[in-house]
Scaffold this active site. Structure first.
Site, PDB file in Angstrom:
ATOM      1  N   ALA A 286       0.851  -1.195   0.000  1.00 16.03           N
ATOM      2  CA  ALA A 286       0.000   0.000   0.000  1.00 16.03           C
ATOM      3  C   ALA A 286       0.885   1.242   0.000  1.00 16.03           C
ATOM      4  O   ALA A 286       1.886   1.298   0.716  1.00 16.03           O
ATOM      5  CB  ALA A 286      -0.913  -0.011   1.220  1.00 16.03           C
TER       6      ALA A 286
ATOM      7  N   SER B 214       3.047   2.311  -2.037  1.00 16.54           N
ATOM      8  CA  SER B 214       4.440   2.042  -2.399  1.00 16.54           C
ATOM      9  C   SER B 214       4.888   2.800  -3.639  1.00 16.54           C
ATOM     10  O   SER B 214       6.082   2.834  -3.938  1.00 16.54           O
ATOM     11  CB  SER B 214       4.636   0.540  -2.640  1.00 16.54           C
ATOM     12  OG  SER B 214       3.847   0.126  -3.750  1.00 16.54           O
TER      13      SER B 214
ATOM     14  N   ALA C 248     -10.712   1.356 -13.653  1.00 12.72           N
ATOM     15  CA  ALA C 248     -10.745   1.625 -12.218  1.00 12.72           C
ATOM     16  C   ALA C 248     -11.707   0.661 -11.535  1.00 12.72           C
ATOM     17  O   ALA C 248     -12.862   0.540 -11.940  1.00 12.72           O
ATOM     18  CB  ALA C 248     -11.189   3.063 -11.979  1.00 12.72           C
ATOM     19  N   THR C 249     -11.235   0.006 -10.479  1.00 14.98           N
ATOM     20  CA  THR C 249     -12.066  -0.953  -9.761  1.00 14.98           C
ATOM     21  C   THR C 249     -12.490  -0.471  -8.384  1.00 14.98           C
ATOM     22  O   THR C 249     -13.281  -1.131  -7.720  1.00 14.98           O
ATOM     23  CB  THR C 249     -11.328  -2.300  -9.612  1.00 14.98           C
ATOM     24  OG1 THR C 249     -10.110  -2.082  -8.901  1.00 14.98           O
ATOM     25  CG2 THR C 249     -11.042  -2.924 -10.972  1.00 14.98           C
TER      26      THR C 249
ATOM     27  N   HIS D 277      -5.793  10.009  -7.055  1.00 18.92           N
ATOM     28  CA  HIS D 277      -5.340   9.200  -8.193  1.00 18.92           C
ATOM     29  C   HIS D 277      -5.728   9.859  -9.513  1.00 18.92           C
ATOM     30  O   HIS D 277      -4.938   9.865 -10.460  1.00 18.92           O
ATOM     31  CB  HIS D 277      -5.910   7.782  -8.116  1.00 18.92           C
ATOM     32  CG  HIS D 277      -5.039   6.843  -7.350  1.00 18.92           C
ATOM     33  ND1 HIS D 277      -4.225   5.933  -7.955  1.00 18.92           N
ATOM     34  CD2 HIS D 277      -4.854   6.689  -6.019  1.00 18.92           C
ATOM     35  CE1 HIS D 277      -3.564   5.243  -7.030  1.00 18.92           C
ATOM     36  NE2 HIS D 277      -3.934   5.687  -5.847  1.00 18.92           N
TER      37      HIS D 277
ATOM     38  N   ARG E 262      -2.997  11.123 -12.184  1.00 22.66           N
ATOM     39  CA  ARG E 262      -3.030  10.531 -13.523  1.00 22.66           C
ATOM     40  C   ARG E 262      -3.062  11.615 -14.593  1.00 22.66           C
ATOM     41  O   ARG E 262      -2.458  11.486 -15.634  1.00 22.66           O
ATOM     42  CB  ARG E 262      -4.256   9.618 -13.613  1.00 22.66           C
ATOM     43  CG  ARG E 262      -4.308   8.752 -14.794  1.00 22.66           C
ATOM     44  CD  ARG E 262      -5.317   7.619 -14.651  1.00 22.66           C
ATOM     45  NE  ARG E 262      -6.685   8.021 -14.407  1.00 22.66           N
ATOM     46  CZ  ARG E 262      -7.364   7.791 -13.292  1.00 22.66           C
ATOM     47  NH1 ARG E 262      -6.788   7.160 -12.292  1.00 22.66           N
ATOM     48  NH2 ARG E 262      -8.607   8.162 -13.165  1.00 22.66           N
TER      49      ARG E 262
ATOM     50  N   ASP F 220      -6.223  -0.918 -12.572  1.00 25.33           N
ATOM     51  CA  ASP F 220      -5.803  -0.498 -11.238  1.00 25.33           C
ATOM     52  C   ASP F 220      -7.013  -0.532 -10.311  1.00 25.33           C
ATOM     53  O   ASP F 220      -7.852   0.355 -10.392  1.00 25.33           O
ATOM     54  CB  ASP F 220      -5.195   0.903 -11.321  1.00 25.33           C
ATOM     55  CG  ASP F 220      -4.428   1.309 -10.066  1.00 25.33           C
ATOM     56  OD1 ASP F 220      -4.401   0.520  -9.105  1.00 25.33           O
ATOM     57  OD2 ASP F 220      -3.866   2.412 -10.070  1.00 25.33           O
TER      58      ASP F 220
END
Length: 176
Positions: free
Chosen positions: A12, A14, A35-36, A51, A55, A84
């Protein structure tokens, strides 16, 4: 050029998502972000927003928490997909009491059949202690199996620690 299948693994926070995104610098076509994540609280909403900002522009985003195989099977030529992440996808399946083995079979088939490059981000969850409760142990075991199967099928695999990628398999894509 992106390998057909890249697998980016790490703990996590990282730096694995940032590293995975950096690989797309070599891709001139459409960039699709699968995206999940699901937002159930303000903390997750903030993480998703961070995120998206990180991005930046130039991504077509598909939000699909569980039924992801069609995204790979229907990928358009000249595109590449960033998935991701596999960890949230698996969590979503377990929490919804879905058939994980069937979903995994469908995913692996779709990845083999996919005509465009795919980069998968996933968490390494096996380096910690044995969880105290059954659902957490079930998740950890399922995530370990999922990671092993994705790594075996990949052309390139890297472990990201403290923002630094360590190549585990294949040749690191040239990033300009």
């Amino acid at each position: 050029m992106l390998p057909k299948l890249s697998f980016i693994l790490g703990g996590a926070a990282s730096g694995k998502s940032a590293y995975a995104e950096s690989l797309f610098a070599v891709h001139a076509g459409t960039r699709t972000y699968l995206a999940t994540a699901q937002s159930f609280d303000s903390e997750m909403e903030n993480k998703i927003s961070r995120h998206q900002i990180m991005r930046g522009e130039g991504w077509d985003t598909i939000e699909r928490p569980m039924d992801i195989a069609p995204v790979f099977l229907e990928a358009q030529p000249e595109s590449a997909i960033l998935f991701d992440c596999a960890t949230l996808w698996l969590s979503n399946l377990l929490l919804a009491d879905r058939n994980v083995e069937e979903a995994l079979e469908n995913l692996l088939f779709a990845l083999k059949s996919c005509a465009v490059p795919v980069v998968i981000v996933s968490n390494e969850v096996g380096a910690g202690i044995v969880p105290a409760e059954a659902l957490s142990r079930r998740f950890r075991e399922a995530q370990g199996r999922l990671n092993q199967q994705l790594a075996a099928q990949s052309d390139y695999a890297a472990l990201v620690v403290a923002g630094l990628p360590l190549t585990l398999k294949g040749t690191k894509p040239e990033v300009t």
